[in-house]
Design a protein around this motif. Structure first.
Motif, PDB file in Angstrom:
ATOM      1  N   LEU A  31      48.882  15.785  72.097  1.00  0.00           N
ATOM      2  CA  LEU A  31      48.502  14.913  70.985  1.00  0.00           C
ATOM      3  C   LEU A  31      49.081  15.417  69.669  1.00  0.00           C
ATOM      4  O   LEU A  31      49.620  14.644  68.878  1.00  0.00           O
ATOM      5  N   ALA A  32      48.969  16.733  69.439  1.00  0.00           N
ATOM      6  CA  ALA A  32      49.460  17.308  68.184  1.00  0.00           C
ATOM      7  C   ALA A  32      50.962  17.105  68.036  1.00  0.00           C
ATOM      8  O   ALA A  32      51.468  16.876  66.928  1.00  0.00           O
ATOM      9  N   ALA A  33      51.688  17.173  69.141  1.00  0.00           N
ATOM     10  CA  ALA A  33      53.142  16.986  69.112  1.00  0.00           C
ATOM     11  C   ALA A  33      53.528  15.520  69.088  1.00  0.00           C
ATOM     12  O   ALA A  33      54.722  15.197  69.017  1.00  0.00           O
ATOM     13  N   GLN A  34      52.546  14.626  69.164  1.00  0.00           N
ATOM     14  CA  GLN A  34      52.794  13.181  69.204  1.00  0.00           C
ATOM     15  C   GLN A  34      53.764  12.830  70.330  1.00  0.00           C
ATOM     16  O   GLN A  34      54.709  12.070  70.172  1.00  0.00           O
ATOM     17  N   SER A  35      53.502  13.463  71.490  1.00  0.00           N
ATOM     18  CA  SER A  35      54.246  13.235  72.734  1.00  0.00           C
ATOM     19  C   SER A  35      55.674  13.761  72.694  1.00  0.00           C
ATOM     20  O   SER A  35      56.464  13.440  73.586  1.00  0.00           O
ATOM     21  N   HIS A  36      56.029  14.550  71.701  1.00  0.00           N
ATOM     22  CA  HIS A  36      57.346  15.200  71.674  1.00  0.00           C
ATOM     23  C   HIS A  36      57.294  16.348  72.678  1.00  0.00           C
ATOM     24  O   HIS A  36      56.603  17.344  72.467  1.00  0.00           O
ATOM     25  N   ILE A  37      58.028  16.208  73.780  1.00  0.00           N
ATOM     26  CA  ILE A  37      57.892  17.147  74.891  1.00  0.00           C
ATOM     27  C   ILE A  37      58.276  18.566  74.476  1.00  0.00           C
ATOM     28  O   ILE A  37      57.573  19.530  74.792  1.00  0.00           O
ATOM     29  N   GLY A  38      59.390  18.713  73.764  1.00  0.00           N
ATOM     30  CA  GLY A  38      59.829  20.037  73.357  1.00  0.00           C
ATOM     31  C   GLY A  38      58.841  20.710  72.418  1.00  0.00           C
ATOM     32  O   GLY A  38      58.541  21.903  72.570  1.00  0.00           O
ATOM     33  N   VAL A  39      58.326  19.969  71.457  1.00  0.00           N
ATOM     34  CA  VAL A  39      57.355  20.530  70.513  1.00  0.00           C
ATOM     35  C   VAL A  39      56.056  20.879  71.235  1.00  0.00           C
ATOM     36  O   VAL A  39      55.449  21.928  70.983  1.00  0.00           O
ATOM     37  N   ALA A  40      55.626  20.013  72.146  1.00  0.00           N
ATOM     38  CA  ALA A  40      54.396  20.276  72.897  1.00  0.00           C
ATOM     39  C   ALA A  40      54.523  21.561  73.703  1.00  0.00           C
ATOM     40  O   ALA A  40      53.590  22.374  73.755  1.00  0.00           O
ATOM     41  N   ALA A  76      49.416  28.328  65.056  1.00  0.00           N
ATOM     42  CA  ALA A  76      48.812  28.795  63.807  1.00  0.00           C
ATOM     43  C   ALA A  76      49.570  28.253  62.597  1.00  0.00           C
ATOM     44  O   ALA A  76      48.958  27.856  61.592  1.00  0.00           O
ATOM     45  N   ARG A  77      50.911  28.228  62.675  1.00  0.00           N
ATOM     46  CA  ARG A  77      51.703  27.694  61.553  1.00  0.00           C
ATOM     47  C   ARG A  77      51.427  26.211  61.366  1.00  0.00           C
ATOM     48  O   ARG A  77      51.340  25.727  60.235  1.00  0.00           O
ATOM     49  N   ARG A  78      51.286  25.489  62.471  1.00  0.00           N
ATOM     50  CA  ARG A  78      50.991  24.064  62.352  1.00  0.00           C
ATOM     51  C   ARG A  78      49.616  23.856  61.718  1.00  0.00           C
ATOM     52  O   ARG A  78      49.438  22.960  60.870  1.00  0.00           O
ATOM     53  N   LEU A 129      61.408  21.792  58.287  1.00  0.00           N
ATOM     54  CA  LEU A 129      60.743  21.043  57.219  1.00  0.00           C
ATOM     55  C   LEU A 129      60.401  19.622  57.674  1.00  0.00           C
ATOM     56  O   LEU A 129      59.323  19.106  57.361  1.00  0.00           O
ATOM     57  N   ASP A 130      61.309  18.997  58.401  1.00  0.00           N
ATOM     58  CA  ASP A 130      61.048  17.646  58.881  1.00  0.00           C
ATOM     59  C   ASP A 130      59.847  17.633  59.821  1.00  0.00           C
ATOM     60  O   ASP A 130      59.018  16.718  59.777  1.00  0.00           O
ATOM     61  N   ARG A 131      59.737  18.656  60.658  1.00  0.00           N
ATOM     62  CA  ARG A 131      58.593  18.728  61.573  1.00  0.00           C
ATOM     63  C   ARG A 131      57.297  18.946  60.793  1.00  0.00           C
ATOM     64  O   ARG A 131      56.249  18.381  61.132  1.00  0.00           O
TER      65      ARG A 131
END
Length: 378
Positions: A190-199, A210-212, A297-299
């Motif tokens: 959910l936090a990654a909004q379904s972005h597989i790499g970020v998740a 923690a940074r997020r 920054l975009d993330r």
């Protein structure tokens, strides 16, 4: 097992690719695979490349599939730039490769992961090869949207549009492939909004989570001009630290490897004839660091947008699942002390900041303007 297993939640979208593997009538010489970041564009392109080489249409276990997926197949060439733009020289190299017949596989497959990073001049260089390809060459171009690629390129390509997968599908992938705890898998999906790499990165790296959390909490910490200026400086500093941490060791290894290749690794002064090659490497490393900073920054801005989306949903009383459930207290606090108009204004400011960063505006200036806009209305 299949090469398509990692293309999560796209069964209907990738049907044309799967059909083309088994039917020459469905095959074409150029494909444009589009979809939002994290939708699996590059995974779909690699899976398609592997399936084209496989005798079983993409079994996922044979040598052809394994080497194609890993980028080691002799007839599958992958261009995944780490710079801001794809250079003309890189495209010319691809065109040269595309002219040769496959050496051992069925097809000569050229995968360009970030086709949207080609300038108009570079796209024009590629156009002739796509217009008149050799009979067994296939171009697979990836971009966020068809409009991000030159119209002359997309008009000669078959478009396959992916969508963001369902968070449940991403969570299930993390559970089955990476062994992530189901609760954590659901939270990071959910936090990654379904972005597989970020998740996957959030699931594996507590520091990233923690940074997020720190970035999301930023919205409630900005009260005045001073807070806004400090918050912008902190975001820029984090992006620079991440870029440095990710590239410092790699840059040194690349430089040492180049010096060894040139026979100049004894610590002495470089001959003038060799300095240009080292300078070229350093320039490429600077471009890579610039792109990495922008991506970080975009993330961060995307994470803030997800928070204000949750705030707007709360203010409207919408019965939807929060993206940032772990930050419910922050969300309710913002929703209570602001209006929906304030939230929309903040979302507009975040969108504007993303556009400015994409347009090469100074990151510090763009983020200061954004942070000032996030101050609560008086």
């Amino acid at each position: 097992m299949s090469v398509w297993d990692d293309v999560v939640g796209q069964e209907e979208q990738i049907a044309p690719l799967r059909a083309a593997v088994g039917s020459t009538n469905s095959m074409t010489h150029a494909w444009l695979i589009t979809g939002p970041p994290g939708s699996g564009r590059s995974h779909a392109a690699r899976a398609f490349a592997a399936a084209l080489q496989c005798d079983s249409g993409g079994c996922g276990t044979c040598r052809e599939c394994q080497t194609a997926l890993s980028g080691a197949h002799a007839d599958v060439t992958l261009l995944a730039t780490e710079k801001v733009t794809i250079s003309i020289d890189e495209v010319r190299d691809l065109i040269s490769v595309a002219q040769s017949a496959p050496s051992q596989g069925k097809w000569r497959v050229i995968v360009v992961e970030d086709a949207d990073r080609m300038t108009e001049r570079t796209s024009n260089v590629l156009l002739k090869s796509i217009e008149e390809p050799p009979p067994r060459t296939v171009w697979l171009l990836c971009a966020p949207a068809a409009q991000d690629v030159a119209v002359t390129i997309r008009s000669r390509s078959r478009v396959v549009s992916l969508r963001m997968p369902d968070p449940d599908a991403v969570a299930q992938l993390l559970i089955t492939r990476d062994g992530v705890d189901p609760v954590l898998a659901r939270e990071v999906a959910l936090a990654a909004q379904s972005h597989i790499g970020v998740a996957r990165r959030l699931a594996r790296d507590p520091g990233a989570r923690a940074r997020r959390d720190q970035i999301v909490a930023l919205a409630t910490e900005i009260r005045g001009v001073g807070d806004a200026v400090l918050a912008a400086a902190d975001l820029v500093a984090v992006s620079e630290q991440d870029a440095k941490a990710s590239s410092e060791e790699r840059d040194a290894d690349e430089r040492n490897a180049l010096l060894r290749t040139l026979g100049a690794d004894d610590g002495g002064r470089l001959p003038p004839a060799l300095r240009a090659q080292v300078k070229q490497l350093e320039d490429n490393q600077k471009r890579r660091a610039t792109r990495l900073k922008r991506d970080v920054l975009d993330r961060a801005i995307t994470d803030l947008q997800s928070l204000y989306r949750d705030v707007a949903a709360t203010q409207l009383g919408a019965q939807v699942e929060l993206i940032n459930e772990a930050h419910r207290s922050h969300i309710e606090q913002l929703a209570a002390r602001t209006t929906l108009a304030d939230t929309m204004r903040c979302l507009d400011a975040l969108s504007t900041a993303r556009k400015r960063l994409a347009g090469n505006v100074s990151p510090l200036l763009a983020l200061e303007a954004m942070a000032l806009a996030l101050r609560p209305a008086t």
